[in-house]
Design an enzyme around this catalytic site. Structure first.
Site, PDB file in Angstrom:
ATOM      1  N   ASP A 191       0.837  -1.204  -0.054  1.00 41.93           N
ATOM      2  CA  ASP A 191       0.064  -0.049  -0.078  1.00 41.93           C
ATOM      3  C   ASP A 191       0.782   1.372  -0.100  1.00 41.93           C
ATOM      4  O   ASP A 191       1.923   1.398   0.674  1.00 41.93           O
ATOM      5  CB  ASP A 191      -0.893  -0.174   1.348  1.00 41.93           C
TER       6      ASP A 191
ATOM      7  N   HIS B  30      -3.464  -1.952  -3.338  1.00 47.97           N
ATOM      8  CA  HIS B  30      -3.502  -0.673  -3.513  1.00 47.97           C
ATOM      9  C   HIS B  30      -3.583  -0.517  -4.969  1.00 47.97           C
ATOM     10  O   HIS B  30      -2.524  -0.772  -5.898  1.00 47.97           O
ATOM     11  CB  HIS B  30      -2.215  -0.045  -2.972  1.00 47.97           C
TER      12      HIS B  30
ATOM     13  N   ASN C 245      -4.585   9.878  -2.033  1.00 40.07           N
ATOM     14  CA  ASN C 245      -4.415   8.822  -3.056  1.00 40.07           C
ATOM     15  C   ASN C 245      -5.258   7.533  -2.550  1.00 40.07           C
ATOM     16  O   ASN C 245      -4.998   6.991  -1.421  1.00 40.07           O
ATOM     17  CB  ASN C 245      -3.099   8.490  -3.070  1.00 40.07           C
TER      18      ASN C 245
ATOM     19  N   ASP D 248      -7.630   4.779   6.510  1.00 41.85           N
ATOM     20  CA  ASP D 248      -6.541   5.337   5.613  1.00 41.85           C
ATOM     21  C   ASP D 248      -5.813   6.398   6.241  1.00 41.85           C
ATOM     22  O   ASP D 248      -5.271   7.452   5.634  1.00 41.85           O
ATOM     23  CB  ASP D 248      -6.727   5.588   4.217  1.00 41.85           C
TER      24      ASP D 248
ATOM     25  N   HIS E  57       0.874  13.429   7.904  1.00 41.86           N
ATOM     26  CA  HIS E  57       2.013  14.133   7.392  1.00 41.86           C
ATOM     27  C   HIS E  57       2.228  15.331   8.073  1.00 41.86           C
ATOM     28  O   HIS E  57       1.551  16.046   8.677  1.00 41.86           O
ATOM     29  CB  HIS E  57       1.633  14.453   5.920  1.00 41.86           C
TER      30      HIS E  57
HETATM   31  O1  DOR Z   1      -3.263   9.289   0.599  1.00 41.55           O
HETATM   32  C1  DOR Z   1      -2.616   8.399   0.902  1.00 41.55           C
HETATM   33  N1  DOR Z   1      -1.757   8.370   1.771  1.00 41.55           N
HETATM   34  N2  DOR Z   1      -2.837   7.188   0.254  1.00 41.55           N
HETATM   35  C2  DOR Z   1      -1.970   5.911   0.216  1.00 41.55           C
HETATM   36  O2  DOR Z   1      -1.998   5.199  -0.477  1.00 41.55           O
HETATM   37  C3  DOR Z   1      -0.776   6.163   1.017  1.00 41.55           C
HETATM   38  C4  DOR Z   1      -0.939   7.216   2.284  1.00 41.55           C
HETATM   39  C5  DOR Z   1       0.573   7.686   2.892  1.00 41.55           C
HETATM   40  O3  DOR Z   1       1.118   6.412   3.142  1.00 41.55           O
HETATM   41  O4  DOR Z   1       0.663   8.695   3.132  1.00 41.55           O
END
Ligand code: DOR
Length: 435
Positions: free
Chosen positions: A157, A184, A283, A310, A314
């Site tokens: 993923d 994924h 994503n 999910d 960040h």
């Molecule tokens: O939005 C997303 N963030 N989708 C993903 O598939 C990975 C994830 C991430 O690890 O930040």
């Protein structure tokens, strides 16, 4: 030992959806109306009684899709902060994805995640191991060994597995372990360079678009590959109508396939995206409004088996970049339940029983992990939920290390006020009256 009185108990595993009492220590001891002294061992001096009138009680939520960033990006989240944020959000078991730095592709790291999870004393943390070494899409990990070490599923993923032959082999090997292979679904040649769903809105904003086909062709491919080898496939973060068709078709054919949808793909759509707020950059990208309707219908009719956050924390300085450069991901643990409650349950799009089935029973069953029901003898993984409890996100407690949520600063309603993991109280927003 705890006695929760007069809660509205919702446990689809036992078809319970009514006001009753629940008695538990580390496991469920009894559920019934007016539990009396005879149900309570009289030698127990540490009985806490909670008046839960007006609140819901359900089995703890099980989140099969989370990113805890440890090892490697502990500035964004670590296993301790993630698992505590999770339990504060009502999740008692979470599966941690393998796209850390380094990648969870060996026995030592699988054991590390388990150990850190146990020490955190938040939600139970279970490792998802990578499918390919370093998420490079080439060499398969040693699935048998990693499963023995504690991995409960396999996934690259964060990246799609581009070569069909690699995916086929992976499905074959994962099948031998009994673990689902989480796909994924992203075709990189179609998605390359895009930062939101391709359509009128991406054109208007001047952002490179990701076509729906980037997901759909991979979902269809993987369902066909699972059919060919009898593999156990789980489709992560579904966001397109055509991928839902592939899932429905697969189930009709008797293929061992399940699917999940994230709250943000049900609540927002591409029209909600603006250039200045990157918190909605995810994503797969937010769907068109039409696809969002299909996703919700599919969840409501059970074609999509489960909800999953999910949770993707960040750093603010990364998300503060221009839209095209910011990383994909929404921080979700501490807002997801309130968001689903307010946007889907309150307006009657999803019943409470459907919510609990999709976020607790179905994921626990599909992944064979702890939780999902309140049968006598089950571990006491429990959430007490107050539909009236309101909070402004960011004022007061916030346990995740990151703040990349579209709800920051907003008032939300409908929160877990307490959560127990194996009978241990691990989250408490108070409001609980201990009699
Ligand atoms: O939005 C997303 N963030 N989708 C993903 O598939 C990975 C994830 C991430 O690890 O930040």
């Amino acid at each position: 030992m705890w006695l929760i009185k007069d809660a509205h108990v919702v446990d689809p595993a036992q078809e319970i959806d009514r006001t009753c009492d629940v008695l538990f220590d580390n496991t469920i001891i009894a559920i019934g109306t007016d539990l009396s002294d005879k149900d309570i061992p009289d030698d127990d001096s540490s009985l806490s009684i909670v008046n839960a009138a007006g609140k819901y009680l359900f089995p703890g939520l099980v989140d099969v899709h989370t990113h805890l960033r440890e090892p490697g990006r502990e500035d964004k989240e670590d296993i301790a902060s993630g698992s505590r944020a999770a339990v504060r959000g009502g999740f008692t078991t979470i599966l941690a994805m393998a796209n850390t730095q380094p990648v969870i592709d060996n026995r030592g790291l699988v054991e590390f995640v388990l150990r850190q999870g146990e020490r955190a004393k938040g939600a139970r943390v279970l490792p998802v191991a990578a499918v390919t070494m370093g998420l490079q899409g080439n060499e398969l990990v040693n699935m048998a060994e990693l499963h023995k070490a504690g991995a409960v599923a396999f996934s690259d993923d964060g990246r799609g597995i581009q070569r069909a032959q690699t995916m086929l082999l992976a499905l074959q090997y994962a099948r031998l372990t009994g673990c689902p292979l989480i796909s994924h679904c992203e075709n990189e040649s179609l998605a390359a360079g895009g930062s939101m769903r391709r359509g009128p809105r991406s054109a208007r904003l001047g952002l490179a678009g990701i076509p729906a086909s980037a997901e759909s062709v991979m979902a269809a491919r993987d369902v066909l590959l699972a059919q060919e080898c009898g593999g156990k496939l789980h489709l992560a973060h579904l966001s397109t109508a055509a991928a839902v068709l592939a899932l429905r078709w697969g189930k009709q054919q008797g293929i061992d396939v399940s699917g999940e949808v994230n709250p943000h793909h049900l609540i927002f759509c591409d029209d909600d995206i603006g250039l200045t707020d990157t918190s909605l950059k995810v994503n797969p990208p937010l769907p068109s409004a039409a696809d969002r309707d299909v996703l919700l219908d599919a969840l409501a009719d059970g074609s999509i088996d489960m909800l999953a956050t999910d949770h993707a924390p960040h750093a603010w300085e990364e998300k503060a970049q221009p839209f095209a450069e910011a990383p994909f991901g929404i921080n979700a643990f501490e807002t997801a339940l309130a968001a689903v409650w307010t946007s889907l349950v309150k307006p009657g799009k999803l019943s409470v029983a459907q919510l609990v089935r999709a976020w607790s029973l179905n994921p626990a069953r599909r992944f064979g992990v702890t939780g999902g029901s309140l049968r006598v003898g089950d571990p006491a993984d429990i959430v007490l939920f107050d539909p009236d409890h309101a909070e402004v996100i960011g004022e007061g407690a916030w346990l995740s290390k990151s703040t990349n949520t579209p709800y920051w600063g907003q008032k939300m309603q409908g929160f877990p006020v307490a959560a127990w993991v194996g009978g241990e109280l691990r989250a408490d927003r108070s409001g609980m009256r201990i009699l």
